[in-house]
Design a protein around this motif. Sequence first.
Motif, mmCIF file in Angstrom:
data_model
loop_
_atom_site.group_PDB
_atom_site.id
_atom_site.type_symbol
_atom_site.label_atom_id
_atom_site.label_comp_id
_atom_site.label_asym_id
_atom_site.label_seq_id
_atom_site.Cartn_x
_atom_site.Cartn_y
_atom_site.Cartn_z
ATOM 1 N N PRO A 1 0.780 -1.021 0.235
ATOM 2 C CA PRO A 1 0.167 -0.076 -0.430
ATOM 3 C C PRO A 1 0.817 1.381 -0.460
ATOM 4 N N SER A 2 0.905 2.473 -1.030
ATOM 5 C CA SER A 2 1.654 3.293 -1.210
ATOM 6 C C SER A 2 1.607 4.076 0.558
ATOM 7 N N HIS A 3 -0.083 4.061 1.170
ATOM 8 C CA HIS A 3 0.807 5.008 2.332
ATOM 9 C C HIS A 3 1.521 4.245 3.478
ATOM 10 N N LEU A 4 1.647 3.001 3.155
ATOM 11 C CA LEU A 4 2.810 2.519 4.318
ATOM 12 C C LEU A 4 3.908 3.020 3.944
ATOM 13 N N GLU A 5 4.319 3.107 3.046
ATOM 14 C CA GLU A 5 5.683 3.078 2.592
ATOM 15 C C GLU A 5 6.488 4.425 3.132
ATOM 16 N N SER A 6 5.583 5.491 2.516
ATOM 17 C CA SER A 6 5.233 6.656 3.178
ATOM 18 C C SER A 6 5.115 7.726 4.533
ATOM 19 N N ILE A 7 4.770 6.063 5.584
ATOM 20 C CA ILE A 7 4.636 6.185 7.095
ATOM 21 C C ILE A 7 6.032 5.838 7.435
ATOM 22 N N LEU A 8 6.713 4.420 6.916
ATOM 23 C CA LEU A 8 7.896 4.063 7.259
ATOM 24 C C LEU A 8 9.146 4.995 6.470
ATOM 25 N N ASN A 9 8.834 5.695 5.856
ATOM 26 C CA ASN A 9 9.774 7.093 5.377
ATOM 27 C C ASN A 9 8.830 8.166 6.100
ATOM 28 N N SER A 10 8.551 8.205 7.004
ATOM 29 C CA SER A 10 8.233 9.959 8.174
ATOM 30 C C SER A 10 8.290 9.541 9.221
ATOM 31 N N PHE A 11 9.259 7.949 9.640
ATOM 32 C CA PHE A 11 9.983 8.509 10.904
ATOM 33 C C PHE A 11 10.509 8.788 11.250
ATOM 34 N N SER A 12 10.880 9.320 12.600
ATOM 35 C CA SER A 12 11.515 10.053 12.644
ATOM 36 C C SER A 12 13.622 9.829 12.499
ATOM 37 N N SER A 13 14.168 10.612 12.719
ATOM 38 C CA SER A 13 15.568 10.699 11.997
ATOM 39 C C SER A 13 16.006 10.230 13.534
ATOM 40 N N PHE A 14 17.311 9.401 13.626
ATOM 41 C CA PHE A 14 17.819 10.246 14.853
ATOM 42 C C PHE A 14 19.086 10.131 14.746
ATOM 43 N N TYR A 15 19.998 10.485 15.865
ATOM 44 C CA TYR A 15 21.151 10.741 15.365
ATOM 45 C C TYR A 15 22.429 10.056 15.817
ATOM 46 N N LEU A 16 23.452 9.922 16.129
ATOM 47 C CA LEU A 16 24.048 9.243 16.411
ATOM 48 C C LEU A 16 25.718 9.861 16.780
ATOM 49 N N ILE A 17 25.738 9.860 18.017
ATOM 50 C CA ILE A 17 27.059 10.799 18.814
ATOM 51 C C ILE A 17 28.242 9.604 19.207
ATOM 52 N N LYS A 18 29.252 10.169 18.174
ATOM 53 C CA LYS A 18 30.504 8.990 18.711
ATOM 54 C C LYS A 18 31.523 9.364 19.759
ATOM 55 N N LYS A 19 31.534 8.013 20.236
ATOM 56 C CA LYS A 19 32.359 8.754 21.366
ATOM 57 C C LYS A 19 32.343 9.784 22.705
ATOM 58 N N LEU A 20 31.015 9.829 22.996
ATOM 59 C CA LEU A 20 30.501 10.880 23.494
ATOM 60 C C LEU A 20 31.761 10.745 24.890
ATOM 61 N N PRO A 21 32.009 11.593 25.698
ATOM 62 C CA PRO A 21 32.637 11.226 27.152
ATOM 63 C C PRO A 21 31.523 11.144 28.006
ATOM 64 N N LEU A 22 30.660 10.295 28.626
ATOM 65 C CA LEU A 22 29.562 10.222 29.410
ATOM 66 C C LEU A 22 29.735 11.398 30.841
ATOM 67 N N TYR A 23 30.629 12.366 31.186
ATOM 68 C CA TYR A 23 30.505 13.823 31.720
ATOM 69 C C TYR A 23 29.692 14.701 30.473
ATOM 70 N N GLU A 24 29.993 14.371 29.632
ATOM 71 C CA GLU A 24 29.407 15.906 28.691
ATOM 72 C C GLU A 24 27.905 15.844 28.695
ATOM 73 N N LEU A 25 27.510 14.448 28.620
ATOM 74 C CA LEU A 25 25.970 14.003 28.535
ATOM 75 C C LEU A 25 25.463 14.995 29.584
ATOM 76 N N LEU A 26 25.827 15.169 30.812
ATOM 77 C CA LEU A 26 25.556 15.177 32.362
ATOM 78 C C LEU A 26 25.168 16.838 32.101
ATOM 79 N N ASP A 27 26.575 17.547 30.957
ATOM 80 C CA ASP A 27 26.535 18.993 31.030
ATOM 81 C C ASP A 27 25.128 19.383 30.711
ATOM 82 N N LYS A 28 24.783 20.676 31.554
ATOM 83 C CA LYS A 28 23.122 20.937 32.034
ATOM 84 C C LYS A 28 22.263 21.753 30.617
ATOM 85 N N ASP A 29 23.202 22.088 29.858
ATOM 86 C CA ASP A 29 22.508 22.752 28.774
ATOM 87 C C ASP A 29 22.674 21.564 27.812
ATOM 88 N N PHE A 30 23.111 20.825 28.298
ATOM 89 C CA PHE A 30 22.996 19.539 26.995
ATOM 90 C C PHE A 30 21.533 18.605 27.150
#
Lengths: 324, 144
Positions: A53-82
């Motif tokens: 079904p054509s709309h099935l393809e469009s639903i799957l294509n509309s899935f949210s993108s996500f982001y890959l962050i490589k080698k992030l020091p864990l303490y930077e994840l705890l940065d308040k702004d972040f």
Amino acid sequence: VKMCADLSRTQRNLLVCERSSFLDEKNRVSSQVEQLRFNYKVSVLLPECGSAPSHLESILNSFSSFYLIKKLPLYELLDKDFLQSAVYQACTVCVCVCVCSGHLVFSLDKDTFETLGLEGRPSRSNRTSSRYGISYGSDSGLLQALTSRLKLQMDFLISHHPAAWSTPPCGRVTPTTSWSGSAPWTPPSAGEPRYRSRALRGHDRESLFFCVYSENSSSDFLSTLTCLEPEATVSRAVSVSACGLLLPQDLQHLVEELRCHLQQAQTNSWASVTVHGFTDSPVSWDDDERDVLTGGHDLYNLLMFPDHTYRLHLAAGAQNTCPP
Amino acid sequence: MFCDLFLYRVSSLQKMRAGTEEAESSGYQRVVLKNASPHHYLKVRLVLEDESARVSAVDLKTFITSCLRSLFGEVGAALNVDVLKYDEETLTALLRVPSRGLVKLWSSLTLQGFYQNRACAFRVLQVSPFLLALTGNSRDLQLD
């Protein structure tokens, strides 16, 4: 003298079977979908469907993108702004750390756990690994431990773009989709693939296993997998799957759209949605602990019918708590 | 590779085909099955020292039986192991074993070090009581 363990014993496993109707106010499909937060793969199977079904393809294509962050020091994840800009609003997952509702959940081996010197509790599932949850903001000394004692670095998947913070390269990834069956995908062999539904063994009186696979049955020597009655042959089927960090709300949307499709298709057909969780995520259903090291395969399968009824099967691994 | 293999539990295939005949199913039912799976499923890969060697599905099944025989004798060899799916290119197989034979099969594969007098190893990639679980593995996720 009991020297050896009982070899015929296997680890505990759970299968929760639910049947109800989407029209029933007590139905729990949406709450179950919400409760498995870190999803890796969704597969949809539509039998007796000549083309996708054509709309099935469009639903799957509309899935949210996500982001890959490589080698992030864990303490930077705890940065308040972040934390404010990205983490609190997002799903974040990596092999042994994940963030759920403002908590950092760790699954660490004994050495790392002791080096960090923080309060935690031994994992239920594996005595050699320890797991503990820490609320950032409490006086836990986590930041100090991560900057001075052990500079942990990890690759993270995150569902929101960390706008306030972009020091390490942060790659945007879209969930990948793959098709099979008689859809955009071309079968390797000539001719249309035929799928057979095979009823397999059941556990309780009514239930049956059945599987759908292409007709390349093995000889008896290789496999004694036999068909139980009743059996149905499906002449064609469309199968599509998407992989990545999949958000529960996207999956909800997919389920809703498939329900609409079943209504419109005017056939006595059905649709199946299978969702796999991240194998190494430290949390399982509803943020409960999961067993990282002993094959914690969290998945559910939702089988939907045109009359709004559904069957939901939820599986949990050896030490995981029962899906709520 | 295993994308065309699915496993579901349904109440009844015939009811499923009829689709609409289940008026009574509007109620909510929940059943929890504990350790109810009669079989376990393994996804394994055979790693050979000689990478060019070809191993057919029949060779693999024979090898698995000999692994079981060498560790558990005839009782082990009698264990009913099914090769549900096998990919000759990657030497990856999907095995089914009765749940009570899982530990025997797993240990036999792990302890096997030689195939036709050459070093080999079985990598057990996934183990689950649910065949459906083997259709996805987040450790295979490639993002680069």
